[in-house]
Design a protein around this motif. Structure first.
Motif, mmCIF file in Angstrom:
data_model
loop_
_atom_site.group_PDB
_atom_site.id
_atom_site.type_symbol
_atom_site.label_atom_id
_atom_site.label_comp_id
_atom_site.label_asym_id
_atom_site.label_seq_id
_atom_site.Cartn_x
_atom_site.Cartn_y
_atom_site.Cartn_z
ATOM 1 N N ARG A 144 0.831 -1.202 0.000
ATOM 2 C CA ARG A 144 0.000 0.000 0.000
ATOM 3 C C ARG A 144 0.869 1.257 0.000
ATOM 4 N NH1 ARG A 144 -4.452 -2.583 -1.639
ATOM 5 N NH2 ARG A 144 -5.353 -3.942 -0.052
ATOM 6 N N ASP A 145 0.348 2.286 -0.666
ATOM 7 C CA ASP A 145 0.996 3.605 -0.686
ATOM 8 C C ASP A 145 2.456 3.519 -1.118
ATOM 9 O OD1 ASP A 145 -1.460 4.190 0.315
ATOM 10 O OD2 ASP A 145 -0.786 4.935 2.254
ATOM 11 N N VAL A 146 2.665 2.895 -2.263
ATOM 12 C CA VAL A 146 4.021 2.828 -2.824
ATOM 13 C C VAL A 146 4.330 4.176 -3.478
ATOM 14 C CG1 VAL A 146 5.511 1.717 -4.539
ATOM 15 C CG2 VAL A 146 3.909 0.344 -3.179
ATOM 16 N N ASN A 166 1.187 5.339 -5.986
ATOM 17 C CA ASN A 166 -0.104 4.666 -6.188
ATOM 18 C C ASN A 166 -1.036 4.849 -4.989
ATOM 19 O OD1 ASN A 166 0.726 2.789 -4.283
ATOM 20 N ND2 ASN A 166 1.084 1.143 -5.755
ATOM 21 N N ASP A 167 -0.814 5.931 -4.242
ATOM 22 C CA ASP A 167 -1.655 6.241 -3.081
ATOM 23 C C ASP A 167 -2.846 7.089 -3.551
ATOM 24 O OD1 ASP A 167 -2.673 6.679 -0.584
ATOM 25 O OD2 ASP A 167 -1.123 8.137 -0.001
ATOM 26 N N VAL A 168 -3.827 6.432 -4.146
ATOM 27 C CA VAL A 168 -4.927 7.170 -4.801
ATOM 28 C C VAL A 168 -5.832 7.899 -3.804
ATOM 29 C CG1 VAL A 168 -4.966 5.729 -6.874
ATOM 30 C CG2 VAL A 168 -6.369 5.088 -4.889
ATOM 31 N N ASP A 169 -5.837 7.482 -2.526
ATOM 32 C CA ASP A 169 -6.683 8.159 -1.535
ATOM 33 C C ASP A 169 -5.868 9.043 -0.585
ATOM 34 O OD1 ASP A 169 -5.366 6.264 -0.076
ATOM 35 O OD2 ASP A 169 -7.179 5.310 0.742
ATOM 36 N N ASN A 170 -4.592 9.249 -0.939
ATOM 37 C CA ASN A 170 -3.707 10.122 -0.164
ATOM 38 C C ASN A 170 -3.630 9.742 1.314
ATOM 39 O OD1 ASN A 170 -1.840 12.211 0.112
ATOM 40 N ND2 ASN A 170 -3.404 13.782 0.460
ATOM 41 N N SER A 171 -3.680 8.454 1.620
ATOM 42 C CA SER A 171 -3.615 8.027 3.020
ATOM 43 C C SER A 171 -2.214 8.210 3.605
ATOM 44 C CB SER A 171 -4.085 6.579 3.175
ATOM 45 O OG SER A 171 -3.469 5.729 2.232
ATOM 46 N N ALA A 172 -1.192 8.326 2.749
ATOM 47 C CA ALA A 172 0.160 8.600 3.247
ATOM 48 C C ALA A 172 0.394 10.094 3.427
ATOM 49 C CB ALA A 172 1.209 8.016 2.293
ATOM 50 N N THR A 205 6.208 3.103 1.959
ATOM 51 C CA THR A 205 5.127 2.109 1.913
ATOM 52 C C THR A 205 4.303 2.237 3.187
ATOM 53 O OG1 THR A 205 6.641 0.473 2.881
ATOM 54 C CG2 THR A 205 6.298 0.351 0.492
ATOM 55 N N ARG A 206 3.116 1.633 3.163
ATOM 56 C CA ARG A 206 2.279 1.583 4.368
ATOM 57 C C ARG A 206 1.652 0.202 4.448
ATOM 58 N NH1 ARG A 206 -3.040 2.401 5.594
ATOM 59 N NH2 ARG A 206 -3.454 2.838 3.403
ATOM 60 N N GLY A 207 2.477 -0.789 4.783
ATOM 61 C CA GLY A 207 1.988 -2.153 4.917
ATOM 62 C C GLY A 207 1.562 -2.736 3.579
HETATM 63 CA CA LIG Z 1 -3.628 4.746 0.079
#
Ligand SMILES: [Ca+2]
Ligand SMILES: [Ca+2]
Length: 227
Positions: A144-146, A166-172, A205-207
């Protein structure tokens, strides 16, 4: 007489057409497909509950088509020093640039959960044409969130170029990405650099779809010296 002008124009056009290839050759850098030294195929079987969605590339047994890079690029990240947002709890940072990336526990460096990054110091600025990354292809999973960025600023406060996101929802929290998620396989993922000049390469990354933890196996930076 009435045909003279078209004939003259034709002759001019022919002359330009014949000259054009040599003019082009003088201004064009010779390129070739990027050749990666791929590790062995992911050993673990494909899980049945694979994540899916419009933003996730389906897994494939075939390598994606290689990108073209200037002739003479080499992996300038090999053996270079690595820092990270948090110290690894398994493995060592030096393993991220040791050129080993087999799907083995010995070739993985793991970090705690959350948005975490690792950063390679190339020692000097290079013209970066491609960055290949392998996070964890011991398992078929989606990281996630590469996000992959390069900069001449070790703090990444200024002059930052994003090569993959590829963090389409900007969670990072680093901005909305437009790249797709993908399954970790032996092919890794190649981000296009287009000759951007930078000394530091940072990957976030985020997991993953399988674990909250973060993992890295290798970063390769294909580049030329800055002229
Ligand atoms: Ca994301
Ligand atoms: Ca490695």
């Amino acid at each position: 007489m009435k045909n003279t002008l078209p004939k003259t124009l034709f002759a001019m056009a022919l002359t330009i057409a014949l000259l054009a290839p040599s003019v082009r050759a003088a201004n064009t850098i010779e390129t070739e497909p990027l050749k990666l030294n791929l590790p062995l195929h992911t050993l673990k079987g494909t899980p049945e509950d694979l994540p899916a969605g419009p933003n996730i590339e389906p897994p494939s047994d075939k390598a994606p088509p290689p990108i073209n890079v200037p002739k003479g690029v080499r992996n300038v990240a090999a053996g270079k020093s690595v820092t990270s947002s948090v110290p690894p709890f398994l493995g060592d940072l030096s393993q991220i640039t040791d050129s080993k990336k087999e799907p083995l526990d010995d070739d993985a460096t793991e970090f705690k959960k959350g948005v975490q990054w690792v950063q390679v110091d190339l020692g000097q600025s290079f013209a970066i044409h491609a960055v290949a990354m392998w996070h964890d292809h011991r398992y078929v999973q989606v990281m996630r969130d590469v996000i992959l960025q390069v900069s001449d600023d070790p703090e990444f406060h200024s002059g930052v170029t994003t090569l993959y996101n590829n963090d389409v929802d900007n969670s990072a929290g680093l901005g909305v990405g437009t790249d797709r998620e993908y399954f970790e396989l032996e092919f890794g993922r190649v981000a296009v650099g287009k000759g951007v000049k930078a000394r530091y390469v940072r990957g976030y990354t985020r997991g993953s779809s399988q674990s909250a933890l973060n993992c890295w196996q290798e970063i390769e930076v294909y580049a030329l010296p800055v002229k």
